[in-house]
Design a protein around this motif. Structure first.
Motif, mmCIF file in Angstrom:
data_model
loop_
_atom_site.group_PDB
_atom_site.id
_atom_site.type_symbol
_atom_site.label_atom_id
_atom_site.label_comp_id
_atom_site.label_asym_id
_atom_site.label_seq_id
_atom_site.Cartn_x
_atom_site.Cartn_y
_atom_site.Cartn_z
ATOM 1 N N TYR A 1 0.824 -1.200 0.000
ATOM 2 C CA TYR A 1 0.000 0.000 0.000
ATOM 3 C C TYR A 1 0.862 1.255 0.000
ATOM 4 O O TYR A 1 1.977 1.253 0.519
ATOM 5 N N ASN B 1 -9.738 2.643 -2.060
ATOM 6 C CA ASN B 1 -10.270 1.874 -3.194
ATOM 7 C C ASN B 1 -9.147 1.646 -4.193
ATOM 8 O O ASN B 1 -8.712 2.556 -4.891
ATOM 9 N N ARG B 2 -8.678 0.408 -4.251
ATOM 10 C CA ARG B 2 -7.554 0.071 -5.131
ATOM 11 C C ARG B 2 -7.973 0.010 -6.590
ATOM 12 O O ARG B 2 -7.150 0.228 -7.476
ATOM 13 N N ASN C 1 -12.811 -10.215 -4.506
ATOM 14 C CA ASN C 1 -13.126 -8.850 -4.080
ATOM 15 C C ASN C 1 -14.420 -8.316 -4.684
ATOM 16 O O ASN C 1 -15.241 -7.735 -3.968
ATOM 17 N N ASP D 1 -14.587 -1.203 -2.752
ATOM 18 C CA ASP D 1 -13.471 -2.106 -2.450
ATOM 19 C C ASP D 1 -13.571 -2.475 -0.979
ATOM 20 O O ASP D 1 -12.937 -1.874 -0.119
ATOM 21 N N CYS E 1 -10.159 -3.497 1.107
ATOM 22 C CA CYS E 1 -8.898 -2.761 1.049
ATOM 23 C C CYS E 1 -8.307 -2.666 2.444
ATOM 24 O O CYS E 1 -8.990 -2.267 3.397
#
Length: 408
Positions: free
Chosen positions: A100, A122-123, A142, A160, A163
């Motif tokens: 991250y 939110n990836r 996911n 997401d 996350c």
């Protein structure tokens, strides 16, 4: 959750759960410290160590972090311990594997300062680098779990759900008294926050490949199932009560109609064999409905759901109500049974007309089965409703294994 006295000068705690993260821990601590310095945030990096044996504690201390020992093993255990020891008014939690972007905490800090209780990363909006997320997680796990979260808990703004980089108001999260020690802690935090009406928003963040040479702690199928189980259990109305009520009503309608004789619909005949399944639907539906109400009562006792959520359904499982309904259904079933035995007696208890007999026996036995289930469910619900009276004990916990001081 035990709360420590926090310094009023500390605005932010960057919390890193740790179990043998010697390869990547230093760079994570350094990034977080530099990000806070660039933002002008007075904060600390807190490493909640889960019993590392690779020297992670010393590495974190030398890099400028404060380290505390987490006595409960597991991802959630480490985070719960870290939240209890955090000095910052806000907490941003993230993994210690350098996946991250801890160097870009600005969007989280801004959202927290704006008054939001929980700020999710939110990836999918920020960007996932090649190789950073397994295809099974990215395209199935996911999306499915996030979709379920939105459907079951009304989390329309959360795309997401899992996350690992997220921020929150420390005191608001402590008030939830979270308790999951494993990977499902991530689900518990956002679900419990949603159920309690917390303000939840998302900000974009990125995901890079894991910086470690060893496999991650996450186990795809085991931890995926634990997350899914948690989501389903925490939404009993949508997963148990409404499906159970629908199944029971449809089964009762079908059983009532078929008890008068065969039915033709679009040229298809429905008879005794169909009645077997409509009776089964009544039994299963009643049990699902009752189990769902039990889950609501348990959740209320554990502080998961409030009284408003429970009040509507708890009236139906009061001991007196269930006793009356259970006895009535049982008597109806016994009356049908007596009717069937009487008709059999008229033939001298000889061979029976199976079809006509089953039209009475199946509904009667089902009524007895549902009646007894409801009767004893009232007793069980009354046991769940008993509240233990205890004297609250307040104590001031002592910080454990604090190795460094807060960084200003």
């Amino acid at each position: 959750m035990s709360e420590l006295v926090a310094s009023d000068d500390v605005e932010l705690t960057v919390l890193l759960p740790c179990l043998n993260e010697a390869e990547t821990l230093e760079v994570c601590v350094t990034k977080a410290l530099r990000a806070m310095e660039e933002l002008g945030v007075v904060g600390e990096v807190l490493v909640s160590d889960n019993g590392s044996t690779d020297g992670s504690q010393e590495i974190a201390t030398k890099a400028g972090a404060r380290v505390v020992h987490a006595p409960i093993r597991g991802y959630g255990g480490a985070l719960l311990n870290g939240i209890a020891h955090a000095r910052g008014r806000y907490v941003i939690m993230g993994d210690a594997d350098d996946s991250y972007d801890l160097s870009n905490l600005g969007p989280f800090v801004e959202a927290l300062r704006a008054g939001h209780d929980v700020v999710m990363g939110n990836r999918f909006k920020g960007g996932i680098a090649p190789g950073a997320m397994p295809p099974l997680h990215r395209y199935l796990g996911n999306p499915v779990l996030s979709w379920l979260g939105r459907r079951l808990f009304g989390l329309r703004n959360v795309g997401d759900f899992h996350c690992g980089l997220r921020g929150f108001n420390r005191d608001r999260i402590r008030d939830l008294e979270l308790c999951m020690p494993g990977m499902e802690f991530a689900s518990e935090l956002v679900v419990r926050a949603a159920l309690n009406g917390y303000d939840i928003v998302e900000v974009p963040t990125t995901l890079q490949p894991d910086g470690r040479s060893r496999p991650p702690h996450l186990r795809t199928w085991r931890d995926g199932w634990r997350h899914l189980r948690f989501l389903l259990v925490f939404a009993p109305r949508k997963t148990l009560i409404w499906p159970g009520l629908t199944m029971f009503v449809l089964g009762m309608i079908g059983t009532t109609i078929l008890s008068f004789g065969q039915v033709q619909i679009a040229g298809v005949g429905f008879d005794i064999s169909t009645m077997v399944y409509t009776c089964l639907a009544m039994l299963v539906g009643a049990q699902l409905l009752l189990f769902g109400v039990f889950a609501l009562l348990y959740g209320h006792n554990e502080g998961i759901t409030d009284q408003h959520q429970v009040a509507r359904w708890s009236r139906f499982v009061r001991f007196e109500t269930c006793t009356a309904v259970g006895v009535l259904l049982t008597l109806v079933g016994l009356a049908g049974t007596i009717l069937a035995v009487t008709a059999w007696g008229r033939t001298g208890f000889g061979p029976q007309e199976l079809g006509e007999t089953l039209r009475v026996v199946l509904p009667s036995s089902t009524a007895i089965g549902v009646g007894i289930t409801v009767l004893f469910s009232g007793l069980f619900a009354s046991l769940l409703s008993l509240r233990r009276i205890s004297t609250p004990v307040s104590a001031s916990p002592v910080p454990t294994d604090e190795l460094t001081a807060t960084r200003g």
